[in-house]
Design a protein around this motif. Structure first.
Motif: not given
Length: 302
Positions: A138, A238-239, A243, A275-276
């Motif tokens: 993160r 980050e996200t 993914k 979520e990812y």
């Protein structure tokens, strides 16, 4: 109102406190509460829930609902709260599916990201991008890094550290989102270019902080995303990186790697898949989620 705010934000990090306060203020606005002396707890819980349900964005609605959950007793409102929570989760899921479909078409591939990092020449950009890609960290994990030219007896336990140690770099994480649950983490990085870029970044110094403000001071927790954005290849964050990694794992069916990602990130398999995973447009396979295995405490990156 001040007493209510204190009870709501007690023992929270600065970023979480800010999030709660913003949701709290939104709730008061939706309830037309202009008298600052009156706490939300004095309002009928049904009126407060009705205000929450007017929030269109499911994530914002969820945050407001968390505030309500902290103010009012769950045991006294179980039926009402469970119903609201179920609706929010359903709406969040639908929103996530739609985002996943779009991201699946627009995101760079795993190979494109890997190649972009391999070609990167700026030491700071390479170090940050490589850590976030190889160890799926993160923002906080990277933003709090101090880099050391040699091993020492003691390190600041309020900071994270990259330590040059011969033909490897030791990455110690004392501060990350779920450290209270999973404890400090350590990774051994043996990538030759990574070691080279760490040396370039230090440029003869014994220690340097990876990211600082212009005045040389540490950045605050609320600014990490904006500072890091300048130092991640392909304009990613980050996200998006996590993914891309999860999509590649899904394509190759490598669930042992998925467990390593969960370990590196300090999270659960279920959260990763829900979520990812941008290919995830149906509910995750529970059989996969429950196949937990122990991962050794130190993960090496070759």
């Amino acid at each position: 109102m001040n007493t209510e705010i204190k009870s709501l934000t007690n023992n929270l990090s600065q970023s979480t406190m800010t999030t709660y306060l913003n949701s709290y203020k939104l709730l008061r606005k939706l309830l037309n509460m202009t008298d600052k002396r009156k706490p939300i707890k004095k309002m009928p819980v049904t009126d407060v829930i009705s205000a929450v349900e007017t929030i269109t964005n499911p994530s914002s609605r969820h945050l407001a609902f968390v505030v309500v959950w902290k103010i009012f007793s769950y045991d006294s409102n179980k039926e009402l709260f469970d119903k609201v929570k179920e609706k929010i989760n359903k709406d969040k899921r639908e929103t996530q599916v739609n985002k996943n479909k779009t991201l699946n078409e627009t995101m760079p591939t795993y190979k494109e990201l890997d190649n972009a990092i391999k070609k990167e020449q700026d030491p700071r950009t390479y170090i940050i991008s490589c850590i976030m890609f190889k160890l799926q960290t993160r923002n906080m994990d990277v933003a709090l890094i101090d880099i050391h030219a040699n091993k020492k007896d003691k390190y600041d336990i309020q900071r994270n550290h990259l330590i040059l140690d011969g033909n490897k770099v030791i990455y110690i994480r004392n501060k990350y989102k779920t450290v209270s649950k999973y404890g400090p983490k350590q990774n051994i990085i043996k990538v030759k270019k990574f070691i080279q870029k760490v040396k370039e970044f230090l440029d003869g110094d014994d220690m340097k902080t990876l990211i600082t403000q212009k005045n040389g001071k540490h950045i605050n927790s609320g600014s990490t995303a904006s500072y890091l954005k300048k130092y991640i290849v392909l304009g990613l964050n980050e996200t998006k990186i996590i993914k891309i990694v999860i999509k590649n794992i899904e394509a190759n069916g490598d669930y042992n790697m998925l467990r390593k990602v969960a370990f590196n990130r300090g999270t659960t398999l279920q959260l990763l898949l829900t979520e990812y995973d941008i290919s995830n447009i149906t509910e995750p396979n529970n059989e996969v989620i429950t196949q937990e295995q122990n991962v050794k405490q130190t993960v090496e990156v070759e």
